[in-house]
Scaffold this motif. Structure first.
Motif, PDB file in Angstrom:
ATOM      1  N   VAL A  52      -0.845   0.560   2.642  1.00  0.00           N
ATOM      2  CA  VAL A  52       0.532   1.059   3.505  1.00  0.00           C
ATOM      3  C   VAL A  52       1.465   1.925   2.560  1.00  0.00           C
ATOM      4  O   VAL A  52       1.797   3.007   3.121  1.00  0.00           O
ATOM      5  CB  VAL A  52       1.251  -0.322   4.025  1.00  0.00           C
ATOM      6  N   GLY A  53       1.911   1.483   1.453  1.00  0.00           N
ATOM      7  CA  GLY A  53       2.983   2.316   0.534  1.00  0.00           C
ATOM      8  C   GLY A  53       2.303   3.543   0.043  1.00  0.00           C
ATOM      9  O   GLY A  53       3.096   4.660   0.168  1.00  0.00           O
ATOM     10  N   PHE A  54       1.163   3.507  -0.643  1.00  0.00           N
ATOM     11  CA  PHE A  54       0.730   4.856  -1.410  1.00  0.00           C
ATOM     12  C   PHE A  54      -0.369   5.550  -0.613  1.00  0.00           C
ATOM     13  O   PHE A  54      -0.725   6.614  -0.977  1.00  0.00           O
ATOM     14  CB  PHE A  54       0.129   4.331  -2.857  1.00  0.00           C
ATOM     15  N   GLY A  55      -1.165   5.019   0.278  1.00  0.00           N
ATOM     16  CA  GLY A  55      -2.034   5.507   1.224  1.00  0.00           C
ATOM     17  C   GLY A  55      -3.453   4.844   1.019  1.00  0.00           C
ATOM     18  O   GLY A  55      -4.215   4.996   1.600  1.00  0.00           O
ATOM     19  N   ARG A  56      -3.780   4.214  -0.200  1.00  0.00           N
ATOM     20  CA  ARG A  56      -4.856   3.733  -0.576  1.00  0.00           C
ATOM     21  C   ARG A  56      -4.672   2.678  -1.707  1.00  0.00           C
ATOM     22  O   ARG A  56      -3.762   2.804  -2.705  1.00  0.00           O
ATOM     23  CB  ARG A  56      -5.820   4.916  -1.138  1.00  0.00           C
ATOM     24  N   GLY A  57      -5.465   1.661  -1.285  1.00  0.00           N
ATOM     25  CA  GLY A  57      -5.300   0.338  -2.474  1.00  0.00           C
ATOM     26  C   GLY A  57      -6.971   0.334  -2.948  1.00  0.00           C
ATOM     27  O   GLY A  57      -7.714   0.956  -2.313  1.00  0.00           O
ATOM     28  N   PHE A  58      -7.132  -0.424  -3.973  1.00  0.00           N
ATOM     29  CA  PHE A  58      -8.411  -0.477  -4.385  1.00  0.00           C
ATOM     30  C   PHE A  58      -8.908  -1.977  -4.568  1.00  0.00           C
ATOM     31  O   PHE A  58      -7.886  -2.860  -4.935  1.00  0.00           O
ATOM     32  CB  PHE A  58      -8.560   0.254  -5.560  1.00  0.00           C
TER      33      PHE A  58
END
Length: 497
Positions: free
Chosen positions: A115-121
């Motif tokens: 949500v915050g950066f556009g992509r999580g991993f």
């Protein structure tokens, strides 16, 4: 530089080749991480390079520093808290991969990054015993993934900092991990100068790192990044309010026609005295105090504007819910839930890919190839429990299956709904339809009312008993036809032992 093989396999790259690849990744990683670190500071409520007038005192700087609050963090968390995975169609993979790795709690890290950066991993790596899998979140601030094509499911290479950067050490110095389609390289030092390198094959023909994206664009879009200018308006409004509170809330004094010692400073509890002949004609007065209500109203307007652009209800941020009906709350949260629905579609694709990846690593080829299995989401709607319970009762008499209806109860997970449905079925099976019908006849007979078997079945069905025939087995009451009894036998059993 030493090389240690963890599983006896020959690594495709030696330390020199790994260092050359790390040097290329290092440049692009720095360009990717720099704006993310800046955005994280905004999310945390830090002020960055804020303009100030020259020669300001420490009090001014203190007020400015206190004006910042983590509004962007509030908005990010409000969206992430509405996207909680609570189940998966394939329960075996759910238990062996998700639940076994504590992803019920760890998913928060991935969703917040998405949500915050556009992509999580999410890292999906082989377990230690060969029949298990390790699923772990990987911070977007420490993970750089290279995709050959933006629409590829898996990246070509992933560079990841394994441990937080130690204070006082150079940025690139630390413990690192590089994953590709052949294995996992772990090393110390810097990406371009790996030391104490180890290699472990993961057994897959792809890089088992899954990107969980906030949107399905070629470059995923953050829900927060483009809202920073609106957030800065809130900081400006808060600073203006604090300045007025400090300098304008108390009326400022003035004097005309007299002399006061220049060394005297006026204060809230002080008294000024003009002495000498000029003092006889001195006049004192006060300027009007600043109107704080206008500053507060302006700040509230900024916060409401912020809530509109991030699609988070204003009462989530302001904490003001005064005599709002259930329908009013639902209307205020309509945009928020539409946003959650859009986020769940893209974030859910990432989590489903992670589950299929885990299935492949566990050797379940059918689950790995399935495109019908999907994640289930926790219900976070602000529905009235009385309305939901009434709806469940009415719909259950029509549709029958309880589990999907119980899923509508706010706060219930898929497991909660399954347990409740199972308990309801067991409670129903405790009494047969014949026993329930006879019991209903007995109850009504006890108050002097003769009830036919059809009437008993109708009452039982309305109560949720769901009788399906077998009423011919109901024992006729004495003195009458099947299912009836004379009034004078009221209070007596209508069934034989």
């Amino acid at each position: 530089m030493s090389l240690i093989l963890l599983d006896g396999t020959t690594p495709p790259m030696d330390a020199a080749a790994l260092g050359a690849l790390g040097a290329d990744l290092k440049k692009d990683a720095q360009a990717t991480w720099a704006p993310l670190r800046t955005l994280q500071k905004h999310i945390d409520g830090q002020l960055l390079r804020t303009w100030m007038p020259e020669n300001v005192d420490a009090e001014y700087k203190d007020l400015l520093r206190k004006s910042a609050s983590p509004w962007l963090g509030f908005a990010r968390d409000a969206i992430a808290q509405g996207c909680i995975v609570s189940g998966y169609t394939n329960t075996d993979i759910w238990e062996r991969a998700w639940r076994a790795n504590g992803m019920d709690g760890r998913q928060d890290v991935v969703t917040r990054d998405a949500v915050g950066f556009g992509r999580g991993f999410v890292a999906v790596l082989p377990g230690s015993d060969g029949d298990s899998v390790v699923m772990r979140p990987m911070s977007a601030l420490d993970t750089y993934a290279v995709y050959a094509d933006p629409w590829d499911e898996y990246p070509e290479y992933v560079l990841h900092r394994r441990k937080p950067r130690a204070v006082g050490k150079p940025f690139w110095q630390g413990d690192w991990m590089l994953i590709d389609s052949e294995g996992i390289y772990r090393f110390k030092g810097t990406p371009d100068t790996p030391l104490e390198m180890t290699f472990e094959s993961h057994g897959m023909d792809f890089t088992p790192i899954v990107g969980v994206s906030n949107t399905l664009d070629a470059t995923p879009i953050s829900s927060i990044a483009d809202k920073v200018p609106v957030y800065k308006r809130i900081v400006d409004g808060t600073f203006t309010l604090q300045m007025l509170q400090r300098y304008g809330a108390f009326p400022q004094k003035w004097m005309a026609g007299g002399e006061v010692d220049p060394g005297v400073r006026s204060s809230v509890d002080g008294l000024l005295h003009a002495s000498g002949e000029a003092g006889e004609t001195a006049r004192f007065g006060a300027f009007p105090a600043a109107d704080l209500d206008k500053a507060v109203s302006a700040l509230d307007a900024h916060i409401k504007h912020f809530s509109a652009v991030v699609q988070v209800p204003p009462h989530y941020l302001l904490g003001a819910v005064v005599n709002m009906s259930a329908e009013g709350i639902a209307a205020a949260e309509a945009g928020y839930h539409r946003n959650l629905s859009a986020r769940k579609k893209s974030i859910g694709e990432g989590y489903e890919l992670a589950m299929r990846t885990a299935a492949a690593m566990l050797g379940d080829s059918d689950a790995a190839a399935s495109t019908t299995d999907q994640v289930d989401w926790e219900n976070v709607s602000s529905w009235s429990l009385s309305q939901v319970s009434d709806f469940v009762q009415k719909m259950e008499t029509i549709t029958g299956p309880l589990e999907p209806l119980f899923r509508m109860v706010p706060g219930w997970t898929k497991k909660d709904a399954e347990d409740a449905a199972k308990a309801a079925r067991e409670m129903r099976s405790a009494s047969s339809p014949v026993e329930l019908a006879n019991l209903i006849q007995s109850i009504y007979l006890g108050v002097g009312k003769v009830l036919s078997s059809d009437e008993a079945r109708e009452i039982a069905n309305r109560a949720g008993a769901g009788l399906r025939g077998e009423l011919e087995q109901i024992t006729p009451a004495s003195g009458g036809d099947a299912g009836t009894a004379p009034v004078e036998t009221a209070g007596q059993p209508t069934t034989t032992p």
